[in-house]
Design an enzyme around this catalytic site. Sequence first.
Site, PDB file in Angstrom:
ATOM      1  CE  LYS A  48     -12.265  -8.306  -0.201  1.00  0.00           C
ATOM      2  NZ  LYS A  48     -12.072  -7.238   0.785  1.00  0.00           N
ATOM      3  CG  ASP A  86       2.785   4.262  -7.230  1.00  0.00           C
ATOM      4  OD1 ASP A  86       1.766   3.619  -7.548  1.00  0.00           O
ATOM      5  OD2 ASP A  86       3.072   5.375  -7.719  1.00  0.00           O
ATOM      6  CG  MET A  87      -1.138   0.174  -7.483  1.00  0.00           C
ATOM      7  SD  MET A  87      -2.693  -0.420  -6.813  1.00  0.00           S
ATOM      8  CE  MET A  87      -3.709   1.042  -6.955  1.00  0.00           C
ATOM      9  CG  ASP A  93      -2.302   0.691   0.846  1.00  0.00           C
ATOM     10  OD1 ASP A  93      -2.256   1.855   0.426  1.00  0.00           O
ATOM     11  OD2 ASP A  93      -3.352   0.054   0.985  1.00  0.00           O
ATOM     12  CG  HIS A 124     -14.466  -0.794  -7.784  1.00  0.00           C
ATOM     13  ND1 HIS A 124     -15.684  -0.780  -7.151  1.00  0.00           N
ATOM     14  CD2 HIS A 124     -13.549  -0.663  -6.796  1.00  0.00           C
ATOM     15  CE1 HIS A 124     -15.517  -0.631  -5.854  1.00  0.00           C
ATOM     16  NE2 HIS A 124     -14.232  -0.578  -5.607  1.00  0.00           N
TER      17      HIS A 124
HETATM   18  C1  LIG Z   1     -10.709   0.942  -1.473  1.00  0.00           C
HETATM   19  S1  LIG Z   1      -9.179   0.481  -0.852  1.00  0.00           S
HETATM   20  C2  LIG Z   1      -8.994  -1.210  -1.207  1.00  0.00           C
HETATM   21  C3  LIG Z   1     -10.044  -2.048  -0.622  1.00  0.00           C
HETATM   22  C4  LIG Z   1      -9.509  -3.228   0.145  1.00  0.00           C
HETATM   23  N1  LIG Z   1      -8.597  -4.026  -0.638  1.00  0.00           N
HETATM   24  C5  LIG Z   1     -10.688  -4.064   0.596  1.00  0.00           C
HETATM   25  O1  LIG Z   1     -10.835  -5.157   0.113  1.00  0.00           O
HETATM   26  O2  LIG Z   1     -11.470  -3.572   1.405  1.00  0.00           O
HETATM   27  C6  LIG Z   1      -8.064   1.208  -1.987  1.00  0.00           C
HETATM   28  C7  LIG Z   1      -6.651   0.974  -1.537  1.00  0.00           C
HETATM   29  O3  LIG Z   1      -5.770   1.323  -2.602  1.00  0.00           O
HETATM   30  C8  LIG Z   1      -4.622   1.923  -2.010  1.00  0.00           C
HETATM   31  N2  LIG Z   1      -3.886   2.649  -3.052  1.00  0.00           N
HETATM   32  C9  LIG Z   1      -4.280   3.752  -3.733  1.00  0.00           C
HETATM   33  N3  LIG Z   1      -3.336   4.111  -4.630  1.00  0.00           N
HETATM   34  C10 LIG Z   1      -2.329   3.199  -4.509  1.00  0.00           C
HETATM   35  C11 LIG Z   1      -1.076   3.033  -5.169  1.00  0.00           C
HETATM   36  N4  LIG Z   1      -0.685   3.870  -6.156  1.00  0.00           N
HETATM   37  N5  LIG Z   1      -0.278   1.996  -4.800  1.00  0.00           N
HETATM   38  C12 LIG Z   1      -0.667   1.141  -3.811  1.00  0.00           C
HETATM   39  N6  LIG Z   1      -1.854   1.233  -3.164  1.00  0.00           N
HETATM   40  C13 LIG Z   1      -2.667   2.262  -3.501  1.00  0.00           C
HETATM   41  C14 LIG Z   1      -5.227   2.766  -0.929  1.00  0.00           C
HETATM   42  O4  LIG Z   1      -4.275   3.172   0.018  1.00  0.00           O
HETATM   43  C15 LIG Z   1      -6.272   1.820  -0.353  1.00  0.00           C
HETATM   44  O5  LIG Z   1      -5.757   1.002   0.667  1.00  0.00           O
END
Ligand SMILES: C[S@@+](CC[C@H](N)C(=O)[O-])C[C@H]1O[C@@H](n2cnc3c(N)ncnc32)[C@H](O)[C@@H]1O
Length: 335
Positions: free
Chosen positions: A237, A223-224, A203, A241
């Site tokens: 997961k 950063d993904m 994350d 979306h």
């Molecule tokens: C809505 S949450 C994910 C939902 C979670 N996996 C679940 O099942 O409840 C979105 C996640 O994406 C992460 N995120 C956003 N941009 C990102 C990036 N560039 N690299 C890694 N993680 C990222 C956010 O920090 C957050 O934890």
Amino acid sequence: MAAQAQLTVPTDAELLQAQADLWRHSLYYMTSMAFQCAVKLGIPTTIHRLGGTASLPDLVTALSLPPAKLPYLRRIMRLLATSGVFATTDVDVYRLTPISFLLLDGIDVDGHPSQTTVVLAATARHCVEAALGLTDWFRKDVAGSPFEDLHGVTLFDGSMAEAEPEIDAVAWTPSPTAAAATAPPRDPSSRPSRTSIKCTVLDLPRVIDAIPADGVVNYVAGDMFNLVPPAQAVLVKLVLHHWSDEDCVKILAQCKKAIPSREEGGKVIVIDILVDPSSGPTHEAELLVDVAMMILTNGRQRDESDWAEIFTKAGFSGYNIVKKLGARGVFEVYP
Ligand SMILES: C[S@@+](CC[C@H](N)C(=O)[O-])C[C@H]1O[C@@H](n2cnc3c(N)ncnc32)[C@H](O)[C@@H]1O
């Protein structure tokens, strides 16, 4: 001049029903606000603490509300019971339903996490204001979402932590973005043993920095879009979306780099909304979340052909839908 379309006048019965439906559609937000109010007051948890059913006077006392508010609470509860959030067992007596069961806070029921954060984020002021800006946004030639257009930042911007913690709590949920089971590549015919699974959670730094090390999960800040840690399988997961098709292709391409070949058992597991018109009442929820994504992010909900196109563009050779869980589909995607 174009010919005027023939106008069929509805019957009186149809018009009366249409009038009621017009009120219903215009006022649906009252249900959302009553739902938010019930969550903020803690009504589901209070009913549970009172033994699973609660009368209105008991609720008023347990919630420390002014007694004069009882008739108003009755009206909110009556609406929410009609919407399936609560059920009535007797006049003015309410019990939990599966929806309110999901909203029990601070009570561990078979490891089900409370979904109150989702309700509070979905009905948060910044989100509702963004929805109110939809018409203006349609008329403007802008690329970002209505949320970004109105508030000047994306839903995921770090400033949301201060601006509206309810949004931050769910946008930056500490649950895994990409959880990677990083056991060494194994014989694909062998069955996985739980003890051999190592889990890495990727994350952003500000999320990972807030998670205390537990010695079990390997938390990686990153950063993904740049790098996903190497793994036998990568789980993504309810992440994709939130992103546009182009961004999803970039994220999935990084996931593909992280896993071994298909022959060695490498796969990406995607759990996300799968729009399916044949999914009955769940389909309306799929479409509501789709419009929410349009207003709040650059993402969207996808049907199977949309998902297939993204997987192909990211360089994957195939996929299987292994399960449908309500509005969600579980995909295995192969390199
Ligand atoms: C809505 S949450 C994910 C939902 C979670 N996996 C679940 O099942 O409840 C979105 C996640 O994406 C992460 N995120 C956003 N941009 C990102 C990036 N560039 N690299 C890694 N993680 C990222 C956010 O920090 C957050 O934890």
